[in-house]
Motif scaffolding. Structure first.
Motif, PDB file in Angstrom:
ATOM      1  N   GLY A 135       0.794  -1.226   0.000  1.00 27.87           N
ATOM      2  CA  GLY A 135       0.000   0.000   0.000  1.00 27.87           C
ATOM      3  C   GLY A 135       0.822   1.270   0.000  1.00 27.87           C
ATOM      4  O   GLY A 135       0.269   2.366   0.052  1.00 27.87           O
ATOM      5  N   VAL A 140      -2.056   2.942   5.177  1.00 32.22           N
ATOM      6  CA  VAL A 140      -2.777   2.045   4.269  1.00 32.22           C
ATOM      7  C   VAL A 140      -2.610   0.602   4.729  1.00 32.22           C
ATOM      8  O   VAL A 140      -3.567  -0.183   4.743  1.00 32.22           O
ATOM      9  CB  VAL A 140      -2.272   2.218   2.815  1.00 32.22           C
ATOM     10  CG1 VAL A 140      -2.835   1.111   1.915  1.00 32.22           C
ATOM     11  CG2 VAL A 140      -2.684   3.574   2.271  1.00 32.22           C
ATOM     12  N   VAL A 296     -13.918  -1.499  -1.732  1.00 29.40           N
ATOM     13  CA  VAL A 296     -12.691  -0.839  -2.172  1.00 29.40           C
ATOM     14  C   VAL A 296     -12.376  -1.205  -3.615  1.00 29.40           C
ATOM     15  O   VAL A 296     -11.926  -0.369  -4.408  1.00 29.40           O
ATOM     16  CB  VAL A 296     -11.516  -1.209  -1.244  1.00 29.40           C
ATOM     17  CG1 VAL A 296     -10.202  -0.666  -1.797  1.00 29.40           C
ATOM     18  CG2 VAL A 296     -11.770  -0.667   0.153  1.00 29.40           C
ATOM     19  N   SER A 300     -11.738   1.809  -6.166  1.00 30.16           N
ATOM     20  CA  SER A 300     -10.328   2.094  -6.418  1.00 30.16           C
ATOM     21  C   SER A 300     -10.025   2.245  -7.902  1.00 30.16           C
ATOM     22  O   SER A 300     -10.625   1.578  -8.754  1.00 30.16           O
ATOM     23  CB  SER A 300      -9.457   0.984  -5.831  1.00 30.16           C
ATOM     24  OG  SER A 300      -8.105   1.196  -6.136  1.00 30.16           O
ATOM     25  N   ARG A 301      -9.050   3.127  -8.198  1.00 30.10           N
ATOM     26  CA  ARG A 301      -8.558   3.260  -9.568  1.00 30.10           C
ATOM     27  C   ARG A 301      -7.664   2.087  -9.938  1.00 30.10           C
ATOM     28  O   ARG A 301      -7.476   1.791 -11.117  1.00 30.10           O
ATOM     29  CB  ARG A 301      -7.753   4.554  -9.717  1.00 30.10           C
ATOM     30  CG  ARG A 301      -8.530   5.818  -9.423  1.00 30.10           C
ATOM     31  CD  ARG A 301      -7.781   7.042  -9.914  1.00 30.10           C
ATOM     32  NE  ARG A 301      -6.421   7.102  -9.396  1.00 30.10           N
ATOM     33  CZ  ARG A 301      -6.072   7.679  -8.256  1.00 30.10           C
ATOM     34  NH1 ARG A 301      -7.021   8.213  -7.478  1.00 30.10           N
ATOM     35  NH2 ARG A 301      -4.814   7.718  -7.863  1.00 30.10           N
ATOM     36  N   ALA A 302      -7.116   1.419  -8.943  1.00 32.70           N
ATOM     37  CA  ALA A 302      -6.225   0.284  -9.193  1.00 32.70           C
ATOM     38  C   ALA A 302      -7.043  -0.980  -9.460  1.00 32.70           C
ATOM     39  O   ALA A 302      -8.191  -1.104  -9.022  1.00 32.70           O
ATOM     40  CB  ALA A 302      -5.314   0.058  -7.997  1.00 32.70           C
ATOM     41  N   ARG A 303      -6.455  -1.886 -10.189  1.00 32.47           N
ATOM     42  CA  ARG A 303      -7.064  -3.172 -10.463  1.00 32.47           C
ATOM     43  C   ARG A 303      -6.215  -4.275  -9.834  1.00 32.47           C
ATOM     44  O   ARG A 303      -4.991  -4.183  -9.822  1.00 32.47           O
ATOM     45  CB  ARG A 303      -7.165  -3.439 -11.964  1.00 32.47           C
ATOM     46  CG  ARG A 303      -8.076  -2.494 -12.745  1.00 32.47           C
ATOM     47  CD  ARG A 303      -9.544  -2.719 -12.378  1.00 32.47           C
ATOM     48  NE  ARG A 303      -9.972  -1.857 -11.264  1.00 32.47           N
ATOM     49  CZ  ARG A 303     -11.138  -1.942 -10.651  1.00 32.47           C
ATOM     50  NH1 ARG A 303     -12.004  -2.881 -11.022  1.00 32.47           N
ATOM     51  NH2 ARG A 303     -11.448  -1.143  -9.663  1.00 32.47           N
ATOM     52  N   LEU A 340      -5.076  -2.221  -3.582  1.00 36.75           N
ATOM     53  CA  LEU A 340      -6.221  -1.454  -4.075  1.00 36.75           C
ATOM     54  C   LEU A 340      -6.302  -0.083  -3.412  1.00 36.75           C
ATOM     55  O   LEU A 340      -6.789   0.891  -4.015  1.00 36.75           O
ATOM     56  CB  LEU A 340      -7.516  -2.229  -3.812  1.00 36.75           C
ATOM     57  CG  LEU A 340      -7.694  -3.535  -4.600  1.00 36.75           C
ATOM     58  CD1 LEU A 340      -8.913  -4.293  -4.095  1.00 36.75           C
ATOM     59  CD2 LEU A 340      -7.828  -3.250  -6.092  1.00 36.75           C
ATOM     60  N   LEU A 341      -5.835   0.017  -2.177  1.00 41.84           N
ATOM     61  CA  LEU A 341      -5.860   1.290  -1.449  1.00 41.84           C
ATOM     62  C   LEU A 341      -4.656   2.173  -1.774  1.00 41.84           C
ATOM     63  O   LEU A 341      -4.619   3.342  -1.374  1.00 41.84           O
ATOM     64  CB  LEU A 341      -5.888   1.025   0.056  1.00 41.84           C
ATOM     65  CG  LEU A 341      -7.195   0.470   0.631  1.00 41.84           C
ATOM     66  CD1 LEU A 341      -6.983   0.014   2.068  1.00 41.84           C
ATOM     67  CD2 LEU A 341      -8.311   1.500   0.572  1.00 41.84           C
ATOM     68  N   PRO A 343      -3.631   3.912  -4.304  1.00 45.72           N
ATOM     69  CA  PRO A 343      -3.834   5.248  -4.895  1.00 45.72           C
ATOM     70  C   PRO A 343      -4.133   6.346  -3.871  1.00 45.72           C
ATOM     71  O   PRO A 343      -3.907   7.520  -4.146  1.00 45.72           O
ATOM     72  CB  PRO A 343      -5.036   5.033  -5.830  1.00 45.72           C
ATOM     73  CG  PRO A 343      -4.954   3.594  -6.221  1.00 45.72           C
ATOM     74  CD  PRO A 343      -4.465   2.895  -4.982  1.00 45.72           C
ATOM     75  N   TRP A 344      -4.638   5.982  -2.695  1.00 50.48           N
ATOM     76  CA  TRP A 344      -4.911   6.971  -1.653  1.00 50.48           C
ATOM     77  C   TRP A 344      -3.718   7.163  -0.709  1.00 50.48           C
ATOM     78  O   TRP A 344      -3.778   7.962   0.209  1.00 50.48           O
ATOM     79  CB  TRP A 344      -6.132   6.554  -0.828  1.00 50.48           C
ATOM     80  CG  TRP A 344      -7.433   6.672  -1.561  1.00 50.48           C
ATOM     81  CD1 TRP A 344      -8.124   7.815  -1.832  1.00 50.48           C
ATOM     82  CD2 TRP A 344      -8.197   5.603  -2.107  1.00 50.48           C
ATOM     83  NE1 TRP A 344      -9.280   7.522  -2.517  1.00 50.48           N
ATOM     84  CE2 TRP A 344      -9.354   6.159  -2.708  1.00 50.48           C
ATOM     85  CE3 TRP A 344      -8.026   4.215  -2.168  1.00 50.48           C
ATOM     86  CZ2 TRP A 344     -10.329   5.392  -3.343  1.00 50.48           C
ATOM     87  CZ3 TRP A 344      -8.990   3.447  -2.806  1.00 50.48           C
ATOM     88  CH2 TRP A 344     -10.123   4.028  -3.383  1.00 50.48           C
ATOM     89  N   SER A 345      -2.665   6.407  -0.944  1.00 47.05           N
ATOM     90  CA  SER A 345      -1.550   6.378   0.004  1.00 47.05           C
ATOM     91  C   SER A 345      -0.887   7.738   0.177  1.00 47.05           C
ATOM     92  O   SER A 345      -0.594   8.155   1.297  1.00 47.05           O
ATOM     93  CB  SER A 345      -0.506   5.350  -0.450  1.00 47.05           C
ATOM     94  OG  SER A 345       0.621   5.393   0.363  1.00 47.05           O
TER      95      SER A 345
END
Length: 512
Positions: A135, A140, A296, A300-303, A340-341, A343-345
């Motif tokens: 993360g 995260v 999430v 989330s933008r991540a895959r 997945l989290l 991008p907010w890190s």
């Protein structure tokens, strides 16, 4: 001429001035990120230390460990019951049993609590580290590990699966670190050679390892880097599967694991082997954890990577099969959720990173909590209620076992299944009717046990056929058989307390 830049006097004076301007680290405090990194594992450790010891499974494991050491050979047949005495027993947990018994023998119940805490706390710390790494930040990682571990907190009893929790964490950290140092992968076959002699969840570790190899192969074939790593992972997976055959029973351990997971008797009789339900706490926490991952994933933008997706499917599938599998879901969900989290890190890790003295105070409070949770302080700790002061779990039939230690009776003993393991440990001279080794007993014995406990028509003839001379019955819940024996002129109540009632056939009592 010496310049001020290199003049030792000037340099010392400058350093002294700077020292007065910049507070010492202890005064400045620690950052919130550092606080998370220390406090979360410390709180988990305190949670583990505070737990009581139950003997529903542990009793027979300790007795088997002792028998193995006395014989100098793993125990491969039943020595505990009257119903299957001498019958073959695929005792796959033999190495864990030896470790548990030696710990108990050397350090008592306190030692067992500490060993169990070390295994779970080390596994938790590794999982936390993996989540923080995935993360890209401690915050995260904390969110991910807390959400993932929720279903596991009800499955932390002292028993062989504690070793599996740590060994699965160890396998995953080796996989993670091997991305930079491929040679670390050669540590995995020895890990699985030990694991297959400890607990059946080595199969979960092999599944996760196989997923890692499959994901690496797919990535390499799509033109990505890492063809060497993919081939190495495939080879190490095969070697690890072969290494698991280094056990007293060889390939049969694979059949044992399959039977344990699919046996209808086990799934019907044992609560922790039943599917999770929102009606019980462990099941509710599992579904909450799954819901967090799904939410999430949607936002989330991540895959998720192929490996993470497959591990989530395997971990989630196992979790849906049985409550106790929430342990393995944690290792599938944690790293995937952290990724997945990620991008907010940047925003999460940027906020509140200044060292603060108050964080030191918080850390000190948590450290005190961990100390007060120690099993050695249990009798005086304010963290423990009066009724839970004992290290032995409430409801354990200690007094009834002492009664049995000083009395002998004619005929065979009939016992409530949940009492069998503890009686085998504390009163081994009384061979049990049945215990927690559910996989060892055939359906016919379970049918007899059910008919007897329910006092179904014809139970008296069944008691005669099984040569039952006395019955040790749990009173919570109270089985219909207890009422039937109380009404019978052929049986007397020889002992009773809040947990257990012991009934003896009139002609069977012989005071010891």
């Amino acid at each position: 001429m010496i310049s001020d830049r290199t003049n030792p006097v000037t340099t010392a004076r400058d350093l002294a001035v700077r020292a007065r301007r910049v507070p010492a680290p202890a005064i400045r405090g620690i950052t919130m990120a550092h606080l998370w990194a220390i406090v979360l594992p410390l709180l988990f450790t305190a949670f583990m230390l505070r737990g009581q010891i139950g003997f529903v499974d542990l009793g027979f494991h300790l007795r088997a460990g002792e028998a193995t050491l006395l014989a100098g050979h793993w125990l491969d047949h039943d020595t505990f019951t009257s119903t299957f005495f001498g019958a073959p027993w695929l005792n796959q947990n033999w190495l864990a049993q030896v470790a548990l018994f030696e710990t108990w023998n050397l350090a008592g119940l306190h030692g067992l609590v500490v060993l169990n805490t070390l295994l779970f706390a080390a596994g938790f710390a590794i999982l936390f580290w993996l989540c923080a790494r995935r993360g890209r930040g401690v915050r995260v990682g904390a969110i991910a590990v807390l959400a993932a571990v929720l279903p596991a907190i009800y499955n932390t009893a002292v028993r062989p699966q504690s070793f599996s929790w740590f060994l699965l964490a160890l396998a995953l950290i080796i996989l993670e670190l091997s991305k930079g140092r491929r040679r670390l992968l050669w540590l995995l076959p020895p890990v699985f050679a030990v694991w297959a002699n400890v607990h059946g969840a080595f199969a979960v570790g092999l599944a996760f390892l196989g997923i890692e190899a499959l994901a690496a192969i797919v990535a390499a074939r799509r033109g990505g880097a890492g063809k060497t790593r993919a081939r190495l992972l495939l080879g190490v997976t095969g070697l690890s599967a072969v290494a698991a055959l280094i056990n007293p029973w060889g390939w049969k351990v694979y059949g044992y694991v399959l039977d344990i997971g699919t046996d209808p008797t086990i799934r019907g009789a044992i609560e922790e082997w039943q599917p999770p339900s929102i009606a019980d706490s462990a099941g509710l926490l599992f579904f909450v954890s799954v819901a967090v991952v799904v939410a999430v994933l949607a936002m989330s933008r991540a895959r998720p990577s192929l490996g993470d997706a497959l591990r989530l499917l395997v971990g989630g599938g196992l979790g849906l099969l049985a409550i106790r599998n929430g342990l393995w879901w944690a290792f599938a969900a944690g790293p995937a959720l952290a990724s997945l989290l990620a991008p907010w890190s940047e925003r999460l890790e940027r906020e509140g990173d200044e060292p603060r003295p108050v964080n030191v105070a918080i850390l000190a409070v948590v450290a005190v909590i961990a100390v007060l949770a120690s099993p050695w302080l249990r009798s005086v700790s304010p963290l423990v209620s009066e009724k839970d002061r004992s290290l032995i779990k409430t409801g354990t039939p200690v007094q009834a076992a002492r009664f049995l230690q000083t009395h002998s009776f004619e005929g065979n003993m009939l016992n409530t299944q949940g009492l069998g393991s503890f009686l085998e440990l504390v009163a081994p001279q009384h061979r049990t009717f049945i215990d927690s080794r559910i996989e060892m007993f055939p359906p016919g014995l379970w049918n007899d046990y059910t008919h007897l406990m329910s006092a179904d028509p014809g139970f008296e003839e069944l008691l005669e056929r099984r040569n039952i001379g006395y019955a040790v019955l749990a009173t919570r819940p109270r089985p219909p058989l207890a009422d039937a024996l109380e009404r019978s002129d052929d049986w007397n109540e020889a002992y009773s307390d809040a947990q257990v009632a012991i009934y003896v056939k009139t002609a069977a009592q012989q005071d010891g």
